[in-house]
Scaffold this active site. Structure first.
Site, short mmCIF file in Angstrom:
data_model
loop_
_atom_site.label_atom_id
_atom_site.label_comp_id
_atom_site.label_asym_id
_atom_site.label_seq_id
_atom_site.Cartn_x
_atom_site.Cartn_y
_atom_site.Cartn_z
N CYS A 83 82.66 54.71 15.39
CA CYS A 83 82.19 55.65 16.40
C CYS A 83 82.25 57.05 15.79
O CYS A 83 83.34 57.55 15.52
CB CYS A 83 83.04 55.58 17.66
N GLY A 84 81.08 57.66 15.56
CA GLY A 84 81.04 58.96 14.90
C GLY A 84 81.65 60.07 15.72
O GLY A 84 82.38 60.93 15.19
N CYS A 226 76.09 59.78 21.13
CA CYS A 226 76.58 58.70 20.26
C CYS A 226 76.47 59.20 18.83
O CYS A 226 75.36 59.42 18.34
CB CYS A 226 75.76 57.43 20.46
#
Length: 288
Positions: A83-84, A226
């Site tokens: 998850c950036g 996201c």
């Protein structure tokens, strides 16, 4: 009934429950994670970040070159590779809690299920090296509520799977109903996050590309942002634009703006994501 301390944080509106478990003592079930992230009956979040030392994580995800491991779970309790936005929030928490330090010019390494990620300070917060990327072979047909016809999507792997779909206008982007999960044909083996993108006009200004994006995340639904999806979207548009496309991009999402840049190396192209991270509040919550 036991209670645990937690912190709530977000990166451009992509929000997380953060639970410190340095020695790996907690064994949170998928049902408990779903309850903690529930927006009506729990704390509310797109996912949960468990802060655990790499030495205490299960052998299959062990990253010995990083002291800290980000055990990331989607809001439905399912395991995700990366998850950036979560990595940046994770680092923000480590620094705030005194568990790590990061000075200008230094690098902090974070373990994930997609390998070790390097994080540095940037002008707009933190920059995460997501590693090498690759386009997947073949198109995926994407059907979404609000689209008159199915659209081809490009598969992009940046440590977790994405399918990026180009739309023709802002009106088309805004009329999408992402309360319903888009249908992918064929469905990738592990599923995929689905991004819908529209180029800015002009696409490139002063050597920097610009796009807008909305996203449906696996195990979550539509989110305000996201991080890996932002990177995948910029890479897809850059891929479609051809060899003269820039290596720097800005991506506008509902929660703000993130930066993407591509660095060429002998091993291939690496993609880096930059943006802010915030901690909102802390407290204690009962585990049921």
């Amino acid at each position: 009934m036991s209670t645990i301390p937690f912190t709530k944080g977000h990166g451009t509106g992509n929000d997380f429950v953060i639970v410190a478990d340095p020695d790996g003592d907690l064994d949170l079930t998928g049902e408990q994670i779903a309850a903690l992230t529930d927006r009506r009956f729990g704390i509310g979040a797109d996912g949960l970040l468990r802060v655990v030392r790499s030495a205490a994580i299960d052998a299959g995800a062990h990253t010995p070159d990083a002291e800290w491991f980000m055990d990331y779970r989607n809001a439905d309790g399912s395991v995700a590779e990366m998850c950036g936005n979560g990595v940046r929030v994770f680092v923000k928490y480590l620094l705030s809690a005194g568990l790590a330090t990061l000075a200008p010019g230094e690098t902090l390494r974070i373990g994930t299920r997609a390998g070790t990620k390097s994080v540095t300070l940037s002008d707009n917060g933190f920059e995460v090296d997501l590693g090498l990327w690759r386009p997947e072979a073949g198109d995926v047909l994407v059907r979404g509520r609000g689209l008159a016809v199915a659209r081809p999507g490009l598969g992009i792997d940046v440590g977790n799977p994405h399918v990026v779909v180009a739309l023709s206008s802002s009106d088309e982007l805004e009329q999408l109903d992402l309360t319903v999960q888009p249908v992918l044909d064929p469905l990738p083996p592990a599923g995929a996050n689905v991004e819908f993108v529209v180029p800015a006009e002009p696409l490139v200004h002063d050597g920097v590309g610009a796009i807008r994006m909305r996203v449906f995340e696996r195990g979550v639904g539509e989110t305000l942002s996201c991080g890996t999806g932002v990177a995948a979207s910029a890479l897809a548009v850059r891929h479609w634009a051809g060899p003269t496309a820039p290596d720097r991009w800005t991506v506008d999402v509902a929660g703000g703006r993130l930066g993407v840049r591509v660095v060429r190396t002998d091993a291939g192209e690496r993609v880096l994501l930059s943006g802010p991270a915030s901690l909102v509040f802390s407290g204690e919550v009962a585990l049921v």
